[in-house]
Design an enzyme around this catalytic site. Structure first.
Site, mmCIF file in Angstrom:
data_model
loop_
_atom_site.group_PDB
_atom_site.id
_atom_site.type_symbol
_atom_site.label_atom_id
_atom_site.label_comp_id
_atom_site.label_asym_id
_atom_site.label_seq_id
_atom_site.Cartn_x
_atom_site.Cartn_y
_atom_site.Cartn_z
ATOM 1 N N GLY A 116 25.501 41.474 37.737
ATOM 2 C CA GLY A 116 26.626 42.223 38.268
ATOM 3 C C GLY A 116 27.695 42.351 37.207
ATOM 4 O O GLY A 116 27.783 41.514 36.308
ATOM 5 N N GLN A 154 35.839 43.886 33.531
ATOM 6 C CA GLN A 154 35.175 43.086 32.494
ATOM 7 C C GLN A 154 34.871 43.878 31.226
ATOM 8 O O GLN A 154 34.523 43.287 30.202
ATOM 9 C CB GLN A 154 33.886 42.465 33.035
ATOM 10 C CG GLN A 154 34.153 41.364 34.058
ATOM 11 C CD GLN A 154 32.852 40.795 34.572
ATOM 12 O OE1 GLN A 154 32.204 41.402 35.395
ATOM 13 N NE2 GLN A 154 32.469 39.639 34.071
ATOM 14 N N CYS A 213 29.065 33.834 34.998
ATOM 15 C CA CYS A 213 29.907 35.033 34.874
ATOM 16 C C CYS A 213 29.892 35.445 33.412
ATOM 17 O O CYS A 213 30.063 34.591 32.537
ATOM 18 C CB CYS A 213 31.323 34.702 35.321
ATOM 19 S SG CYS A 213 32.474 36.075 35.151
ATOM 20 N N LEU A 214 29.700 36.736 33.142
ATOM 21 C CA LEU A 214 29.656 37.197 31.749
ATOM 22 C C LEU A 214 30.981 36.951 31.023
ATOM 23 O O LEU A 214 31.015 36.900 29.802
ATOM 24 C CB LEU A 214 29.268 38.679 31.676
ATOM 25 C CG LEU A 214 27.829 39.028 32.106
ATOM 26 C CD1 LEU A 214 27.612 40.537 32.056
ATOM 27 C CD2 LEU A 214 26.798 38.322 31.234
ATOM 28 N N HIS A 223 31.371 37.788 44.252
ATOM 29 C CA HIS A 223 31.834 37.481 42.900
ATOM 30 C C HIS A 223 32.481 38.713 42.250
ATOM 31 O O HIS A 223 33.579 38.634 41.691
ATOM 32 C CB HIS A 223 30.637 36.982 42.077
ATOM 33 C CG HIS A 223 30.953 36.618 40.656
ATOM 34 N ND1 HIS A 223 30.857 35.340 40.179
ATOM 35 C CD2 HIS A 223 31.357 37.388 39.599
ATOM 36 C CE1 HIS A 223 31.203 35.327 38.894
ATOM 37 N NE2 HIS A 223 31.500 36.564 38.506
ATOM 38 N N GLU A 224 31.797 39.865 42.361
ATOM 39 C CA GLU A 224 32.306 41.074 41.688
ATOM 40 C C GLU A 224 33.543 41.632 42.396
ATOM 41 O O GLU A 224 34.473 42.106 41.735
ATOM 42 C CB GLU A 224 31.209 42.140 41.597
ATOM 43 C CG GLU A 224 29.964 41.731 40.797
ATOM 44 C CD GLU A 224 30.247 41.152 39.430
ATOM 45 O OE1 GLU A 224 31.260 41.521 38.812
ATOM 46 O OE2 GLU A 224 29.452 40.302 38.973
ATOM 47 N N HIS A 226 36.506 39.829 41.285
ATOM 48 C CA HIS A 226 37.009 40.316 39.987
ATOM 49 C C HIS A 226 38.000 41.459 40.190
ATOM 50 O O HIS A 226 39.004 41.556 39.480
ATOM 51 C CB HIS A 226 35.855 40.855 39.123
ATOM 52 C CG HIS A 226 35.203 39.816 38.257
ATOM 53 N ND1 HIS A 226 35.883 39.086 37.320
ATOM 54 C CD2 HIS A 226 33.915 39.415 38.172
ATOM 55 C CE1 HIS A 226 35.043 38.271 36.689
ATOM 56 N NE2 HIS A 226 33.827 38.444 37.195
HETATM 57 CO CO CO Z 1 32.031 37.511 36.791
#
Ligand code: CO
Length: 161
Positions: A46, A51, A89-90, A131-132, A135
């Protein structure tokens, strides 16, 4: 594609709230295209627009076979029942934490054509949506830990600099 870097913690951008999409313009299409490429390259499941530095309410999710786009995604319902699983998480390379997330959720969103989607998700997919969407509201997975655990993780993140 422009060279795109993932915005990493503690960049203050990650704490900002993303803006609702009013019109699905050519710019939004390009943004989505870039996001999908970055997600696939980084092998994420995701990615939210913030991001890659765009404060827009756009999320892409790779459900295994294909990448899907969700514009203005919103959690409409979530189960009281939660599940604790390890999550990454990236924006936090190499950090994996056990996070409690609802087991089932209902999400509304638009697709790239502007059509309304009603999605039911469970397990890992419910987790990715939560999660997304977090963000988009400037919320990070480290915020979803218990107070004591959060202190520990913060300390570890500070010491790693
Ligand atoms: Co993330």
């Amino acid at each position: 594609m422009k060279k795109t870097k993932i915005v990493k913690y503690p960049d203050p951008l990650l704490r900002k709230k993303s803006q609702e999409i009013k019109d699905i313009t050519e710019d939004i299409n390009e943004l989505v295209e870039t996001m999908v490429k970055v997600m696939e390259k980084e092998k994420g499941i995701g990615l939210s627009a913030v991001q890659i530095g765009e404060l827009k309410r756009v999320v892409v999710i790779n459900s295994g076979e294909e990448s899907q786009v969700f514009i203005n995604p919103k959690i409409e319902q979530s189960s009281f029942k939660k599940e604790i699983l390890e999550e990454g998480c990236l924006s936090f390379p190499e950090l994996f934490l056990k996070v409690a997330r609802p087991r089932f959720i209902k999400v509304s969103a638009l697709n790239l054509k502007g059509q309304k989607l009603d999605i039911k998700a469970q397990g890992i997919m419910a987790r990715v949506f939560c999660h997304e969407i977090d963000h988009l509201n400037g919320v990070l997975f480290i915020d979803r830990l218990s107070f004591l655990k959060r202190l520990k993780v913060r300390k570890a993140l500070l010491n790693s600099k």
